[in-house]
Design a protein around this motif. Structure first.
Motif, PDB file in Angstrom:
ATOM      1  N   THR A  29      40.969  42.695  30.473  1.00  0.00           N
ATOM      2  CA  THR A  29      41.782  41.604  31.261  1.00  0.00           C
ATOM      3  C   THR A  29      41.039  40.968  32.264  1.00  0.00           C
ATOM      4  O   THR A  29      39.515  41.208  32.201  1.00  0.00           O
ATOM      5  CB  THR A  29      42.818  42.611  32.149  1.00  0.00           C
ATOM      6  N   GLY A  30      41.505  40.021  32.794  1.00  0.00           N
ATOM      7  CA  GLY A  30      40.606  39.166  33.785  1.00  0.00           C
ATOM      8  C   GLY A  30      39.217  38.594  33.420  1.00  0.00           C
ATOM      9  O   GLY A  30      39.076  37.835  32.141  1.00  0.00           O
ATOM     10  N   SER A  31      38.286  38.745  34.094  1.00  0.00           N
ATOM     11  CA  SER A  31      37.026  38.185  33.510  1.00  0.00           C
ATOM     12  C   SER A  31      36.339  38.643  32.296  1.00  0.00           C
ATOM     13  O   SER A  31      35.580  37.967  31.535  1.00  0.00           O
ATOM     14  CB  SER A  31      36.051  38.300  34.897  1.00  0.00           C
ATOM     15  N   VAL A  32      36.518  39.850  31.887  1.00  0.00           N
ATOM     16  CA  VAL A  32      36.151  40.603  30.731  1.00  0.00           C
ATOM     17  C   VAL A  32      36.957  39.566  29.511  1.00  0.00           C
ATOM     18  O   VAL A  32      36.185  39.439  28.646  1.00  0.00           O
ATOM     19  CB  VAL A  32      36.274  42.119  30.704  1.00  0.00           C
ATOM     20  N   LEU A  33      38.216  39.401  29.613  1.00  0.00           N
ATOM     21  CA  LEU A  33      39.029  38.676  28.624  1.00  0.00           C
ATOM     22  C   LEU A  33      38.531  37.310  28.458  1.00  0.00           C
ATOM     23  O   LEU A  33      38.224  36.957  27.527  1.00  0.00           O
ATOM     24  CB  LEU A  33      40.486  39.058  28.823  1.00  0.00           C
ATOM     25  N   GLU A  34      38.299  36.868  29.745  1.00  0.00           N
ATOM     26  CA  GLU A  34      37.859  35.175  29.940  1.00  0.00           C
ATOM     27  C   GLU A  34      36.487  35.256  29.213  1.00  0.00           C
ATOM     28  O   GLU A  34      36.177  34.319  28.288  1.00  0.00           O
ATOM     29  CB  GLU A  34      37.587  34.810  31.277  1.00  0.00           C
ATOM     30  N   ALA A  35      35.396  35.896  29.567  1.00  0.00           N
ATOM     31  CA  ALA A  35      34.083  35.818  29.063  1.00  0.00           C
ATOM     32  C   ALA A  35      34.197  36.155  27.526  1.00  0.00           C
ATOM     33  O   ALA A  35      33.796  35.345  26.641  1.00  0.00           O
ATOM     34  CB  ALA A  35      33.218  36.846  29.610  1.00  0.00           C
ATOM     35  N   ALA A  36      35.007  36.947  27.131  1.00  0.00           N
ATOM     36  CA  ALA A  36      35.439  37.305  25.603  1.00  0.00           C
ATOM     37  C   ALA A  36      35.674  35.948  24.925  1.00  0.00           C
ATOM     38  O   ALA A  36      35.153  35.465  23.861  1.00  0.00           O
ATOM     39  CB  ALA A  36      35.927  38.532  25.261  1.00  0.00           C
ATOM     40  N   LEU A  37      36.811  35.296  25.414  1.00  0.00           N
ATOM     41  CA  LEU A  37      37.402  34.440  24.765  1.00  0.00           C
ATOM     42  C   LEU A  37      36.449  33.033  24.654  1.00  0.00           C
ATOM     43  O   LEU A  37      36.433  32.484  23.881  1.00  0.00           O
ATOM     44  CB  LEU A  37      38.753  34.016  25.467  1.00  0.00           C
ATOM     45  N   ASP A  38      35.834  32.745  26.015  1.00  0.00           N
ATOM     46  CA  ASP A  38      34.843  31.846  26.128  1.00  0.00           C
ATOM     47  C   ASP A  38      33.894  31.879  24.760  1.00  0.00           C
ATOM     48  O   ASP A  38      33.580  30.965  24.092  1.00  0.00           O
ATOM     49  CB  ASP A  38      34.131  31.964  27.290  1.00  0.00           C
ATOM     50  N   GLU A  39      33.102  33.163  24.658  1.00  0.00           N
ATOM     51  CA  GLU A  39      32.202  33.345  23.581  1.00  0.00           C
ATOM     52  C   GLU A  39      32.802  33.084  22.109  1.00  0.00           C
ATOM     53  O   GLU A  39      32.504  32.369  21.393  1.00  0.00           O
ATOM     54  CB  GLU A  39      31.664  34.553  23.778  1.00  0.00           C
ATOM     55  N   ILE A  40      34.032  33.550  22.284  1.00  0.00           N
ATOM     56  CA  ILE A  40      34.834  33.704  20.634  1.00  0.00           C
ATOM     57  C   ILE A  40      35.050  32.165  20.219  1.00  0.00           C
ATOM     58  O   ILE A  40      34.875  31.695  19.239  1.00  0.00           O
ATOM     59  CB  ILE A  40      35.825  34.604  20.597  1.00  0.00           C
ATOM     60  N   ILE A  41      35.730  31.820  21.200  1.00  0.00           N
ATOM     61  CA  ILE A  41      36.248  30.258  20.908  1.00  0.00           C
ATOM     62  C   ILE A  41      35.247  29.254  20.913  1.00  0.00           C
ATOM     63  O   ILE A  41      35.506  28.189  19.827  1.00  0.00           O
ATOM     64  CB  ILE A  41      37.341  29.764  21.979  1.00  0.00           C
ATOM     65  N   GLU A  42      34.227  29.345  21.524  1.00  0.00           N
ATOM     66  CA  GLU A  42      33.039  28.351  21.502  1.00  0.00           C
ATOM     67  C   GLU A  42      32.534  28.509  19.981  1.00  0.00           C
ATOM     68  O   GLU A  42      32.237  27.287  19.355  1.00  0.00           O
ATOM     69  CB  GLU A  42      32.031  28.524  22.342  1.00  0.00           C
ATOM     70  N   ARG A  43      32.262  29.720  19.619  1.00  0.00           N
ATOM     71  CA  ARG A  43      31.681  29.843  18.159  1.00  0.00           C
ATOM     72  C   ARG A  43      32.542  29.205  17.008  1.00  0.00           C
ATOM     73  O   ARG A  43      32.227  28.843  16.144  1.00  0.00           O
ATOM     74  CB  ARG A  43      31.209  31.386  17.999  1.00  0.00           C
ATOM     75  N   LEU A  44      33.959  29.815  17.115  1.00  0.00           N
ATOM     76  CA  LEU A  44      34.949  29.507  16.349  1.00  0.00           C
ATOM     77  C   LEU A  44      35.016  27.957  16.197  1.00  0.00           C
ATOM     78  O   LEU A  44      34.951  27.356  15.032  1.00  0.00           O
ATOM     79  CB  LEU A  44      36.239  30.074  16.519  1.00  0.00           C
ATOM     80  N   THR A  45      35.216  27.236  17.284  1.00  0.00           N
ATOM     81  CA  THR A  45      35.141  25.912  17.174  1.00  0.00           C
ATOM     82  C   THR A  45      33.954  25.050  16.654  1.00  0.00           C
ATOM     83  O   THR A  45      34.047  24.071  15.902  1.00  0.00           O
ATOM     84  CB  THR A  45      35.679  25.110  18.535  1.00  0.00           C
ATOM     85  N   GLN A  46      32.883  25.761  17.085  1.00  0.00           N
ATOM     86  CA  GLN A  46      31.790  25.161  16.440  1.00  0.00           C
ATOM     87  C   GLN A  46      31.415  25.329  14.904  1.00  0.00           C
ATOM     88  O   GLN A  46      31.096  24.531  14.075  1.00  0.00           O
ATOM     89  CB  GLN A  46      30.489  25.478  17.131  1.00  0.00           C
ATOM     90  N   ASP A  47      31.945  26.424  14.523  1.00  0.00           N
ATOM     91  CA  ASP A  47      32.085  26.722  12.925  1.00  0.00           C
ATOM     92  C   ASP A  47      32.955  25.782  12.174  1.00  0.00           C
ATOM     93  O   ASP A  47      32.625  25.385  11.236  1.00  0.00           O
ATOM     94  CB  ASP A  47      32.421  28.152  12.762  1.00  0.00           C
TER      95      ASP A  47
END
Length: 168
Positions: free
Chosen positions: A141-159
């Motif tokens: 939740t909170g900052s842990v979820l935000e950090a995880a989604l930042d990393e995941i979405i950045e990589r998925l969109t770049q792929d």
């Protein structure tokens, strides 16, 4: 003699600039496409994170508008992306001597359909997936979820960008 040197330098510089003009610093080649349509990616995973669909769609649109000269359109784009989020899961990754998880992994999976109306041979339907690890003592939740989604979405969109216009 000076005139020949100046003409030679001018021709060499002209050739260098023309040759460099075909290079794209983003690695993307959109061909003759002028518009891009990126549909909303609904979340069809068993576990749903409410903000994920809007965030993923917006980040994918932002990536293409920043790294290409394409104009975003809501219908009939030369390049068309559609799909759905098919997975959002948390799995324990490593154990401790007390038989509890020391680390968890959040994995997001997206099914993408890409249609290039100008070059149909480039069309594809692929599944993209990426993950982020976080400590088992942390709540997703909170900052842990935000950090995880930042990393995941950045990589998925770049792929997705690389698979569609960079052809990697």
């Amino acid at each position: 003699m000076k005139k020949i040197i100046y003409i030679s330098l001018f021709l060499i510089n002209s050739l260098v600039f023309i040759a460099c003009g075909a290079y794209s610093f983003t690695g993307g080649n959109t061909g003759k496409a002028k518009t891009i349509q990126i549909d909303f990616f609904p979340n069809q995973a068993q576990l749903i994170e409410p903000a994920l669909t809007q965030r993923f769609t917006n980040d994918l649109q932002d990536l293409f508008t920043r790294q290409t000269n394409l104009t975003l359109t809501s219908s009939n784009g030369d390049l068309h992306f559609s799909g759905e989020i098919t997975g959002f899961r948390v799995t324990p990754m490593s154990g401790t001597s007390n038989q509890t998880a020391a680390q968890n992994r959040l994995t997001v999976t997206v099914n993408v359909r890409f249609e290039n109306k100008l070059e149909p041979k480039d069309d594809f339907e692929k599944t993209f997936s990426f993950y982020s690890d976080y400590g088992a003592n942390s709540q997703l939740t909170g900052s842990v979820l935000e950090a995880a989604l930042d990393e995941i979405i950045e990589r998925l969109t770049q792929d997705i960008f690389n698979a569609s216009v960079a052809k990697w």
